[in-house]
Design an enzyme around this catalytic site. Structure first.
Site, mmCIF file in Angstrom:
data_model
loop_
_atom_site.group_PDB
_atom_site.id
_atom_site.type_symbol
_atom_site.label_atom_id
_atom_site.label_comp_id
_atom_site.label_asym_id
_atom_site.label_seq_id
_atom_site.Cartn_x
_atom_site.Cartn_y
_atom_site.Cartn_z
ATOM 1 N N ASN A 43 -20.772 7.911 -1.172
ATOM 2 C CA ASN A 43 -22.200 7.746 -1.393
ATOM 3 C C ASN A 43 -22.648 6.293 -1.399
ATOM 4 O OD1 ASN A 43 -23.322 10.470 -1.669
ATOM 5 N ND2 ASN A 43 -21.728 10.629 -3.237
ATOM 6 N N THR A 69 -23.198 18.294 7.598
ATOM 7 C CA THR A 69 -23.347 16.819 7.576
ATOM 8 C C THR A 69 -22.031 16.251 7.029
ATOM 9 O OG1 THR A 69 -24.491 16.967 5.452
ATOM 10 C CG2 THR A 69 -25.850 16.756 7.429
ATOM 11 N N THR A 108 -28.296 17.583 1.561
ATOM 12 C CA THR A 108 -29.274 18.636 1.345
ATOM 13 C C THR A 108 -28.612 20.003 1.444
ATOM 14 O OG1 THR A 108 -31.172 17.418 2.167
ATOM 15 C CG2 THR A 108 -31.176 19.781 2.565
#
Lengths: 385, 385
Positions: free
Chosen positions: A380, A146, A180
């Site tokens: 983020n 990702t 994740t």
């Protein structure tokens, strides 16, 4: 993963990611054994694929792991669970195995349903691409990325003819971004599922569980270990644990080195604690301190922020006896200022080693983390917008 | 603090700060009572002035609080404690009270000794500047600032003739930067020290203790309450708690609004929990999530990161029943995507209200925090260099 005999892998573009980058991976265990073990996130808000996969490995058997990036399928309710179930059924049909032997992993944004048609179209593609050999393993490791900048793989081969291979994505068990952590490990050692589960738990405890990038825990974290028994060799359990731990350690280090926005890799080691648990508690308190992590970003060997974090724990120590060294320089001695910080040049170092000496016992533990940077905030804060 | 009768205050430049800004403050209780109560940091690496002041207030009496900015006097060993002791002695001699009735507070960098000569020279200056009235209170509130951009004061006056005044510096009980929280509160209500201590603990529990800027706990945090009894009025305890809580709440909100580098003030409220403790645990898990805090900085109402944080707690809830609203829009309903996030315009809002509905009980709790920004990283990486 294809370094272990009995496994094929593939990675293709199915279309989950708008970017058109690879986003669908498959790892198949061709046996003769189909032993499986797994550890999952302890987050109570667990994603649909985690609920599904817990059931799959409950009987110690699995034949394949299908993984998609481009969507976490978390917080998606009954429909999301049905999607994971359907994915396993489609893969099972194509491989002629039961859906109940197909582990499903997803990673990406939380809260959105995965597009079912993309899964239906993608399963034949990824099955058709299955192959042995390094290229196939790399394709799978690439398709699960990702925000990772590089694919992450590790292998171990024993002299007796068995081996362990693994791939990972993400940036820590407690992951930044929506990164994740997904890990698939394969082995051709001939070991029953109960032994694999015990070994996996032990290997994770000293590697992934001690990798703490930003203190946040994903809804999707999964580590799956599959055993094909294809080598026909049954190693000693202790020897297998060492090999498995080496592979997990390598993957964990690769995760930390690729953590979102990090400019320093930090190992926080607490020594001479009364127990390993207390050493871990102390190391983790420092690894989770935003003040400490921003100081390291600023190349500032700020031992005051280390002590402030240590002081919040309940571990046994005397505040007036604490030593702290940073990259070999004892910047704090007996709870007070120690040797000159001028000897610590963090601007020139990617690696930062912090050692906290509690002077009350013989146990130690290391937590691996990274610094808190502008790039972390940027990646983020801008991820979903 | 001078809003309450029986108190004088002062703030001067003694020279602890290289900048030449005010850095030495004194608050004196002229009685007739000299009741005192206090709460201190629970950090086991507590600063020298905290060790000293704990002894001072142990008997429920204090006549003065002396505070310096420009140095925390933390991690400074026996010499640091001697410095706090000497400071109290010098102030005691000048005021003709015992050193054991002088509370000492320090804030600034950890690990450096305070310059004794600066203290010796500064005490006569600050004692000479003591005065009643608003200007003196403001001077004291200004002299304790470190990275604060504004002085912080609050007052409450009752119809019966007694009042409460307070000043604060820092950016939260669990403070960013080295922005230790120091709070001095005065009252002329006629209440014994035991009652003051009980009331202070209650007021702090719902205000400063629920202010969590970055999860880091200072070595120096101190809240001191002194009672002069000068009004001659003894209020009901419940009424006094209300007034004290209002002053603490105002000061806590001012701390959050001035937190280092923040661009949003965030109130995380958990409702319908089985207990207030569980509501607080859930709210705090969200308030401490770096991923949630960076999302808010990016004006992203990312409810997935809220649920990820909630899932790490042990509180009673069903993940499939959780609702989350952000500034009035239910962005998550029953654990899944809710109403359109388009209705939430965080770019236009300084205040962010997150409400998590657990749907299992009747209790609630709010934690106040702020977002994680580039400015936070900048200020805290560059602080000591």
């Amino acid at each position: 993963m294809t370094a272990a005999g009995g496994f094929r892998a593939a990675g293709v573009t199915a279309g989950f990611k708008p970017s058109g980058k690879p986003d669908f991976a498959l790892v198949v265990n061709d046996g003769p054994q189909s032993a499986a073990a797994a550890v999952f996130t302890s987050n109570r808000v667990a994603a649909a694929p985690v609920h599904w996969s817990r059931q799959v490995v409950a009987d110690g058997a699995a034949r394949a792991v299908i993984l998609n990036s481009g969507g976490a399928n978390a917080c998606t309710g009954p429909q999301g669970f049905q999607t994971s179930h359907t994915t396993a059924e489609l893969v099972g049909e194509a491989l002629e195995v039961g859906a109940g032997d197909v582990v499903v992993c997803s990673t990406g944004l939380i809260g959105e349903q995965l597009p079912l048609q993309t899964i239906r179209d993608g399963v034949p593609l990824v099955v058709a691409a299955l192959a042995e050999g390094e290229a196939a393993g790399l394709a799978a490791a690439t398709a699960i990325m990702t925000t990772d900048t590089v694919p992450k793989q590790a292998t171990h081969r024993s002299a007796e003819g068995w081996g362990v291979g693994g791939m990972a994505k993400g940036a820590g068990m407690l992951a930044p971004g929506l990164a994740t952590m997904l890990v698939v490990i394969t082995t051709d050692a001939e070991l029953p599922a109960t032994v694999l589960q015990r070994c996996l738990a032990e290997a994770c405890a000293s590697t992934f569980d001690r990798t703490d990038s930003d203190g946040c825990m994903s809804t999707n974290d999964t580590v799956v270990l599959m055993g094909s028994g294809a080598s026909g060799v049954a190693p000693e359990e202790a020897e297998f644990v060492r090999a498995l731990t080496a592979v997990c350690h390598s993957l964990a280090q690769q995760l930390i080195r690729d953590a979102e926005g990090a400019s320093h890799d930090i190992a926080v080691t607490t020594v001479n604690a009364v127990s390993a648990e207390e050493a871990e508690e102390v190391s983790r308190s420092v690894a989770r301190s935003n003040l400490f992590k921003t100081a390291i970003f600023g190349n500032d060997p700020n031992w005051g922020r280390v002590l402030s974090a240590v002081g919040t724990t309940s571990s046994v120590f005397d505040p007036d006896e604490l030593d702290v060294s940073i990259n070999g320089v004892t910047v704090c001695r007996d709870g007070m200022i120690g040797d000159s910080r001028d000897g610590v040049d963090l601007a020139a170092a990617r690696e930062v080693e912090v050692v906290i000496d509690l002077k009350v016992g013989v146990h130690e533990a290391t937590i691996w983390t990274n610094d808190l940077t502008h790039d972390y905030v940027e990646e983020n804060s801008a991820y979903s917008t």
